[in-house]
Design a protein around this motif. Structure first.
Motif, PDB file in Angstrom:
ATOM      1  N   UNK A   1      17.591   6.897  32.575  1.00  0.00           N
ATOM      2  CA  UNK A   1      16.296   7.539  32.766  1.00  0.00           C
ATOM      3  C   UNK A   1      15.481   6.800  33.820  1.00  0.00           C
ATOM      4  N   UNK A   2      15.828   5.527  34.050  1.00  0.00           N
ATOM      5  CA  UNK A   2      15.089   4.736  35.042  1.00  0.00           C
ATOM      6  C   UNK A   2      15.225   5.319  36.437  1.00  0.00           C
ATOM      7  N   UNK A   3      16.211   6.187  36.661  1.00  0.00           N
ATOM      8  CA  UNK A   3      16.384   6.800  37.977  1.00  0.00           C
ATOM      9  C   UNK A   3      15.571   8.075  38.133  1.00  0.00           C
ATOM     10  N   UNK A   4      14.866   8.483  37.081  1.00  0.00           N
ATOM     11  CA  UNK A   4      13.911   9.579  37.190  1.00  0.00           C
ATOM     12  C   UNK A   4      14.503  10.961  37.266  1.00  0.00           C
ATOM     13  N   UNK A   5      15.719  11.150  36.765  1.00  0.00           N
ATOM     14  CA  UNK A   5      16.360  12.460  36.852  1.00  0.00           C
ATOM     15  C   UNK A   5      17.151  12.749  35.591  1.00  0.00           C
ATOM     16  N   UNK A   6      16.994  13.960  35.060  1.00  0.00           N
ATOM     17  CA  UNK A   6      17.768  14.340  33.881  1.00  0.00           C
ATOM     18  C   UNK A   6      19.255  14.436  34.223  1.00  0.00           C
ATOM     19  N   UNK A   7      19.554  14.729  35.482  1.00  0.00           N
ATOM     20  CA  UNK A   7      20.950  14.796  35.908  1.00  0.00           C
ATOM     21  C   UNK A   7      21.607  13.421  35.743  1.00  0.00           C
ATOM     22  N   UNK A   8      20.885  12.373  36.082  1.00  0.00           N
ATOM     23  CA  UNK A   8      21.402  11.011  35.928  1.00  0.00           C
ATOM     24  C   UNK A   8      21.752  10.729  34.478  1.00  0.00           C
ATOM     25  N   UNK A   9      20.874  11.155  33.577  1.00  0.00           N
ATOM     26  CA  UNK A   9      21.083  10.898  32.151  1.00  0.00           C
ATOM     27  C   UNK A   9      22.301  11.652  31.637  1.00  0.00           C
ATOM     28  N   UNK A  10      22.409  12.934  31.984  1.00  0.00           N
ATOM     29  CA  UNK A  10      23.506  13.768  31.494  1.00  0.00           C
ATOM     30  C   UNK A  10      24.849  13.274  32.024  1.00  0.00           C
ATOM     31  N   UNK A  11      24.925  13.030  33.331  1.00  0.00           N
ATOM     32  CA  UNK A  11      26.185  12.558  33.916  1.00  0.00           C
ATOM     33  C   UNK A  11      26.578  11.190  33.363  1.00  0.00           C
ATOM     34  N   UNK A  12      25.590  10.332  33.165  1.00  0.00           N
ATOM     35  CA  UNK A  12      25.884   8.990  32.661  1.00  0.00           C
ATOM     36  C   UNK A  12      26.324   9.033  31.204  1.00  0.00           C
ATOM     37  N   UNK A  13      25.733   9.922  30.421  1.00  0.00           N
ATOM     38  CA  UNK A  13      26.159  10.056  29.027  1.00  0.00           C
ATOM     39  C   UNK A  13      27.610  10.516  28.946  1.00  0.00           C
ATOM     40  N   UNK A  14      27.975  11.471  29.809  1.00  0.00           N
ATOM     41  CA  UNK A  14      29.366  11.935  29.843  1.00  0.00           C
ATOM     42  C   UNK A  14      30.299  10.801  30.259  1.00  0.00           C
ATOM     43  N   UNK A  15      29.895  10.061  31.294  1.00  0.00           N
ATOM     44  CA  UNK A  15      30.698   8.922  31.715  1.00  0.00           C
ATOM     45  C   UNK A  15      30.764   7.856  30.640  1.00  0.00           C
ATOM     46  N   UNK A  16      29.643   7.626  29.966  1.00  0.00           N
ATOM     47  CA  UNK A  16      29.606   6.631  28.908  1.00  0.00           C
ATOM     48  C   UNK A  16      30.567   6.952  27.780  1.00  0.00           C
ATOM     49  N   UNK A  17      30.667   8.240  27.453  1.00  0.00           N
ATOM     50  CA  UNK A  17      31.630   8.650  26.417  1.00  0.00           C
ATOM     51  C   UNK A  17      33.063   8.333  26.862  1.00  0.00           C
ATOM     52  N   UNK A  18      33.358   8.635  28.115  1.00  0.00           N
ATOM     53  CA  UNK A  18      34.692   8.388  28.652  1.00  0.00           C
ATOM     54  C   UNK A  18      35.015   6.892  28.655  1.00  0.00           C
TER      55      UNK A  18
END
Length: 211
Positions: free
Chosen positions: A154-171
């Motif tokens: 969220x520190x990057x100021x974009x919901x896209x960052x959060x969603x993509x990172x959550x998917x990557x985090x799961x992987x």
């Protein structure tokens, strides 16, 4: 070993405070500054904790023999084709923007991103989180890791960052759970990070991104 309900509640509250509370503090007080110094400090603190934990297998900090490149690269290749197609269709001006317009910066990212960003993140969000909070979350530890990893972006100021990172985090968390190799998780993490910055999605992973 099973833990008491009280201990589980304490660890859950601590997890929320550490991974969500501190992320919000950073967002409101330090957004726009480089997170690398913070990552290095947190990575060092994680190593100190892990080395003092009698139950932690220190081989998990590396365990190079568990890095199976074939499954990692196969999935990454599919993601690379998909990401390139999406950027080409939706943001054609951004496709391969960084390597084309700032090749030296792109090269620096390729070299230093895995060392200064990826491995410290894996120390915190995989090795430390699994060791400290795994007893509280059990089979949900992968989900807890993905949620924390996604939210901190969220520190990057974009919901896209959060969603993509959550998917990557799961992987990456799934990879770590299967292999107990921080190197395997870091290699996979680095590959996707390199892809993001190369293909034209890097604007979602530096400060100031807005969408």
């Amino acid at each position: 070993m099973p833990i008491t309900a009280q201990r589980r509640a304490y660890l859950t509250a601590e997890y929320v405070a550490v991974f969500f509370g501190l992320a919000l503090v950073y967002f409101f007080l330090a957004r726009g500054t480089s997170p690398i110094p913070v990552l290095l400090v947190l990575g060092g603190a994680s190593v100190a904790y892990l080395l003092r934990s009698p139950a932690f297998d220190r081989r998990s900090l590396w365990r190079g023999e568990e890095v199976g490149l074939r499954p990692i690269l196969t999935l990454w290749a599919v993601a690379a084709v998909a990401a390139t197609a999406v950027v080409a269709a939706l943001f054609p001006d951004r496709l391969f923007e960084l390597p084309k317009e700032q090749p030296l910066l792109w090269l620096a990212v390729m070299v230093f991103y895995p060392l200064l960003s990826v491995y410290p993140q894996e120390l915190v969000f995989r090795a430390f989180l699994f060791e400290r909070y795994g007893p509280a979350f059990g089979t949900w530890t992968v989900a807890a890791s993905a949620a924390a990893f996604g939210f901190v972006h969220i520190v990057f100021g974009s919901w896209v960052s959060v969603v993509l990172s959550a998917a990557g985090g799961w992987l990456f968390a799934t990879r770590y759970r299967r292999t107990r190799s921080l190197l395997a998780a870091s290699v996979e993490h680095a590959l996707y990070g390199v892809l993001v910055f190369t293909v034209g999605l890097g604007q979602y992973f530096f400060h100031g991104a807005q969408t």
